[in-house]
Write a protein that holds these residues in place. Structure first.
Motif, PDB file in Angstrom:
ATOM      1  N   ASP A  55      -9.241  15.075   2.533  1.00  0.00           N
ATOM      2  CA  ASP A  55      -8.596  14.803   3.477  1.00  0.00           C
ATOM      3  C   ASP A  55      -8.906  15.534   4.866  1.00  0.00           C
ATOM      4  O   ASP A  55      -8.826  16.856   4.921  1.00  0.00           O
ATOM      5  N   HIS A  56      -9.497  14.762   5.466  1.00  0.00           N
ATOM      6  CA  HIS A  56     -10.269  15.399   6.821  1.00  0.00           C
ATOM      7  C   HIS A  56      -9.204  15.886   7.881  1.00  0.00           C
ATOM      8  O   HIS A  56      -9.574  16.823   8.490  1.00  0.00           O
ATOM      9  N   ASP A  57      -8.120  15.429   7.841  1.00  0.00           N
ATOM     10  CA  ASP A  57      -6.932  15.875   8.758  1.00  0.00           C
ATOM     11  C   ASP A  57      -6.354  17.313   8.335  1.00  0.00           C
ATOM     12  O   ASP A  57      -6.195  18.017   9.055  1.00  0.00           O
ATOM     13  N   TYR A 115     -10.697  -3.993  -5.263  1.00  0.00           N
ATOM     14  CA  TYR A 115     -10.837  -2.519  -5.378  1.00  0.00           C
ATOM     15  C   TYR A 115      -9.624  -1.732  -5.172  1.00  0.00           C
ATOM     16  O   TYR A 115      -9.071  -2.032  -3.906  1.00  0.00           O
ATOM     17  N   VAL A 116      -9.187  -0.934  -5.809  1.00  0.00           N
ATOM     18  CA  VAL A 116      -7.861  -0.365  -5.629  1.00  0.00           C
ATOM     19  C   VAL A 116      -8.212   1.319  -5.965  1.00  0.00           C
ATOM     20  O   VAL A 116      -8.799   1.676  -6.709  1.00  0.00           O
ATOM     21  N   PHE A 117      -7.355   2.152  -5.078  1.00  0.00           N
ATOM     22  CA  PHE A 117      -7.083   3.604  -5.521  1.00  0.00           C
ATOM     23  C   PHE A 117      -5.557   3.410  -6.017  1.00  0.00           C
ATOM     24  O   PHE A 117      -4.799   2.775  -5.397  1.00  0.00           O
ATOM     25  N   ILE A 118      -5.665   4.261  -7.224  1.00  0.00           N
ATOM     26  CA  ILE A 118      -4.244   4.260  -7.703  1.00  0.00           C
ATOM     27  C   ILE A 118      -3.773   5.759  -7.982  1.00  0.00           C
ATOM     28  O   ILE A 118      -4.765   6.741  -7.502  1.00  0.00           O
ATOM     29  N   ASP A 119      -3.048   5.921  -9.174  1.00  0.00           N
ATOM     30  CA  ASP A 119      -2.675   7.470  -9.597  1.00  0.00           C
ATOM     31  C   ASP A 119      -2.105   8.423  -8.435  1.00  0.00           C
ATOM     32  O   ASP A 119      -0.946   7.874  -7.864  1.00  0.00           O
ATOM     33  N   SER A 120      -2.821   9.405  -7.904  1.00  0.00           N
ATOM     34  CA  SER A 120      -2.078   9.884  -7.037  1.00  0.00           C
ATOM     35  C   SER A 120      -2.198   9.556  -5.725  1.00  0.00           C
ATOM     36  O   SER A 120      -1.785  10.266  -4.419  1.00  0.00           O
ATOM     37  N   TRP A 121      -2.559   8.273  -5.385  1.00  0.00           N
ATOM     38  CA  TRP A 121      -2.503   7.726  -3.877  1.00  0.00           C
ATOM     39  C   TRP A 121      -1.164   8.043  -3.264  1.00  0.00           C
ATOM     40  O   TRP A 121      -1.148   8.552  -2.050  1.00  0.00           O
ATOM     41  N   VAL A 128       0.654   9.006   0.706  1.00  0.00           N
ATOM     42  CA  VAL A 128       1.564   8.455   1.070  1.00  0.00           C
ATOM     43  C   VAL A 128       2.795   9.200   1.515  1.00  0.00           C
ATOM     44  O   VAL A 128       3.325   9.324   2.529  1.00  0.00           O
ATOM     45  N   ASN A 129       3.135  10.177   0.314  1.00  0.00           N
ATOM     46  CA  ASN A 129       4.350  10.950   0.472  1.00  0.00           C
ATOM     47  C   ASN A 129       3.986  12.084   1.247  1.00  0.00           C
ATOM     48  O   ASN A 129       4.642  12.675   2.413  1.00  0.00           O
ATOM     49  N   ARG A 130       2.556  12.846   0.963  1.00  0.00           N
ATOM     50  CA  ARG A 130       2.228  14.035   1.462  1.00  0.00           C
ATOM     51  C   ARG A 130       2.154  13.948   2.892  1.00  0.00           C
ATOM     52  O   ARG A 130       2.432  14.552   3.967  1.00  0.00           O
ATOM     53  N   ARG A 131       1.474  12.691   3.371  1.00  0.00           N
ATOM     54  CA  ARG A 131       0.948  12.550   4.778  1.00  0.00           C
ATOM     55  C   ARG A 131       1.919  11.809   5.666  1.00  0.00           C
ATOM     56  O   ARG A 131       1.818  11.413   6.638  1.00  0.00           O
ATOM     57  N   GLY A 132       3.106  11.270   4.732  1.00  0.00           N
ATOM     58  CA  GLY A 132       3.920  10.440   5.495  1.00  0.00           C
ATOM     59  C   GLY A 132       3.829   9.137   6.151  1.00  0.00           C
ATOM     60  O   GLY A 132       3.991   8.631   7.190  1.00  0.00           O
ATOM     61  N   ASP A 186       0.751  -1.375   0.036  1.00  0.00           N
ATOM     62  CA  ASP A 186       0.061   0.113   0.220  1.00  0.00           C
ATOM     63  C   ASP A 186       1.008   1.364   0.185  1.00  0.00           C
ATOM     64  O   ASP A 186       0.538   2.479  -0.666  1.00  0.00           O
ATOM     65  N   VAL A 187       1.945   1.313   0.603  1.00  0.00           N
ATOM     66  CA  VAL A 187       2.843   2.409   0.892  1.00  0.00           C
ATOM     67  C   VAL A 187       4.286   2.241   0.074  1.00  0.00           C
ATOM     68  O   VAL A 187       4.765   3.454  -0.261  1.00  0.00           O
ATOM     69  N   SER A 188       4.601   1.079  -0.256  1.00  0.00           N
ATOM     70  CA  SER A 188       6.101   1.419  -0.616  1.00  0.00           C
ATOM     71  C   SER A 188       5.855   0.591  -2.073  1.00  0.00           C
ATOM     72  O   SER A 188       4.973  -0.093  -2.689  1.00  0.00           O
ATOM     73  N   GLY A 189       6.917   1.077  -3.080  1.00  0.00           N
ATOM     74  CA  GLY A 189       7.059   0.578  -4.226  1.00  0.00           C
ATOM     75  C   GLY A 189       5.817   0.953  -5.251  1.00  0.00           C
ATOM     76  O   GLY A 189       5.767   2.094  -5.590  1.00  0.00           O
ATOM     77  N   MET A 190       5.053   0.199  -5.189  1.00  0.00           N
ATOM     78  CA  MET A 190       3.717   0.327  -6.120  1.00  0.00           C
ATOM     79  C   MET A 190       2.788   1.148  -5.808  1.00  0.00           C
ATOM     80  O   MET A 190       2.542   1.803  -6.814  1.00  0.00           O
ATOM     81  N   CYS A 191       2.834   1.492  -4.267  1.00  0.00           N
ATOM     82  CA  CYS A 191       1.750   2.356  -3.896  1.00  0.00           C
ATOM     83  C   CYS A 191       0.434   2.495  -4.479  1.00  0.00           C
ATOM     84  O   CYS A 191       0.110   3.400  -5.325  1.00  0.00           O
ATOM     85  N   ARG A 192      -0.223   1.748  -4.366  1.00  0.00           N
ATOM     86  CA  ARG A 192      -1.673   1.487  -4.370  1.00  0.00           C
ATOM     87  C   ARG A 192      -2.357   0.944  -3.192  1.00  0.00           C
ATOM     88  O   ARG A 192      -1.801   0.444  -2.490  1.00  0.00           O
ATOM     89  N   LEU A 193      -3.426   1.655  -3.195  1.00  0.00           N
ATOM     90  CA  LEU A 193      -4.419   1.336  -1.697  1.00  0.00           C
ATOM     91  C   LEU A 193      -5.504   0.218  -2.023  1.00  0.00           C
ATOM     92  O   LEU A 193      -6.398   0.414  -2.769  1.00  0.00           O
ATOM     93  N   LEU A 194      -5.162  -0.814  -1.695  1.00  0.00           N
ATOM     94  CA  LEU A 194      -6.036  -1.934  -1.974  1.00  0.00           C
ATOM     95  C   LEU A 194      -7.221  -1.905  -0.470  1.00  0.00           C
ATOM     96  O   LEU A 194      -6.740  -1.957   0.371  1.00  0.00           O
ATOM     97  N   LEU A 195      -8.354  -2.167  -1.157  1.00  0.00           N
ATOM     98  CA  LEU A 195      -9.480  -2.194  -0.096  1.00  0.00           C
ATOM     99  C   LEU A 195     -10.274  -3.472  -0.052  1.00  0.00           C
ATOM    100  O   LEU A 195     -10.303  -4.270  -1.146  1.00  0.00           O
ATOM    101  N   LYS A 196     -10.669  -3.989   0.972  1.00  0.00           N
ATOM    102  CA  LYS A 196     -11.390  -5.084   0.922  1.00  0.00           C
ATOM    103  C   LYS A 196     -12.640  -5.170   0.291  1.00  0.00           C
ATOM    104  O   LYS A 196     -13.445  -4.126   0.463  1.00  0.00           O
TER     105      LYS A 196
END
Length: 179
Positions: free
Chosen positions: A115-117, A135-141, A146-150, A73-83
């Motif tokens: 981003d609520h925070d 289901y995945v979020f890609i693109d600017s995830w 990941v990067n912006r919020r660390g 989810d956070v390294s390398g490929m950087c895509r957010l996978l949802l259940k």
DNA sequence: CCCTCATGCACCGTG
DNA sequence: ACGGTGCATGAGGGA
């Protein structure tokens, strides 16, 4: 950018109203009965009690989609996978057929994420993988979250679809211990 | 076994 | 050449 969901906006608000009504009705009827019989409160059926507590639980936590971030989810490929179940339960029912088709198409659907925070708005691509049916979020995830919020492996994030604003709300629920 | 999910890899478009 | 993306595959768990 797709225009999301005139239909479910209506559905969603109907859901909300009926939730409130359920609660109010139970209390109301209990109160009314109480005026004629002081012990009525103890006569609420199990069914009624269970309804109330279930509704309250749902109401307390709006971030129905939670994810403990994995390495991929956070390294390398950087895509957010949802259940799959969470998506089917909490997102798909509120979308139009057109939008669902977009999500299941190769191109995916462009969705906005609030981003609520940090009170900032971002756009991502949301799609269903044909092979694994996830289901995945890609693109600017990776860039916007990941990067912006660390974000790091082990962090827990929360998401939910907000039909009123036609976008996802996002929040970091818990940070994994940093070294 | 089957289903779900995480990850690795190959491919494709862009710089 | 390289980063981003689609897809396949394997691990892991429940029936």
């Amino acid at each position: 950018m797709i225009n999301f969901f005139e239909r479910e906006r209506h559905n969603f608000s109907t859901d909300n109203v009926s939730t409130e009504l359920t609660l109010l009705e139970s209390k109301e009827s209990a109160n009314n009965s109480a005026s004629t019989s002081s012990t009525s409160n103890n006569h609420l059926s199990l069914e009624e009690r269970r309804d109330v507590s279930i509704e309250l639980n749902l109401y307390e936590d709006p971030f129905k989609i939670k994810k403990r971030l994995t390495k991929s989810d956070v390294s390398g490929m950087c895509r957010l996978l949802l259940k799959i179940n969470l998506v089917k339960q909490h997102i798909l029912p509120y979308l139009t057929v057109t939008s669902i088709n977009e999500i299941e198409s190769k191109n995916g659907a462009r969705v906005m994420i609030w981003d609520h925070d940090t009170m900032s708005l971002h756009s991502m691509s949301f799609k269903k993988w044909s092979s694994s049916k996830s289901y995945v979020f890609i693109d600017s995830w990776s860039k916007d979250f990941v990067n912006r919020r660390g974000l790091m492996e082990g962090d827990e994030i929360g998401l939910h679809w907000d039909s009123y604003t036609s976008r996802f709300n996002f929040r970091v629920l818990e940070r994994a211990p940093r070294n």
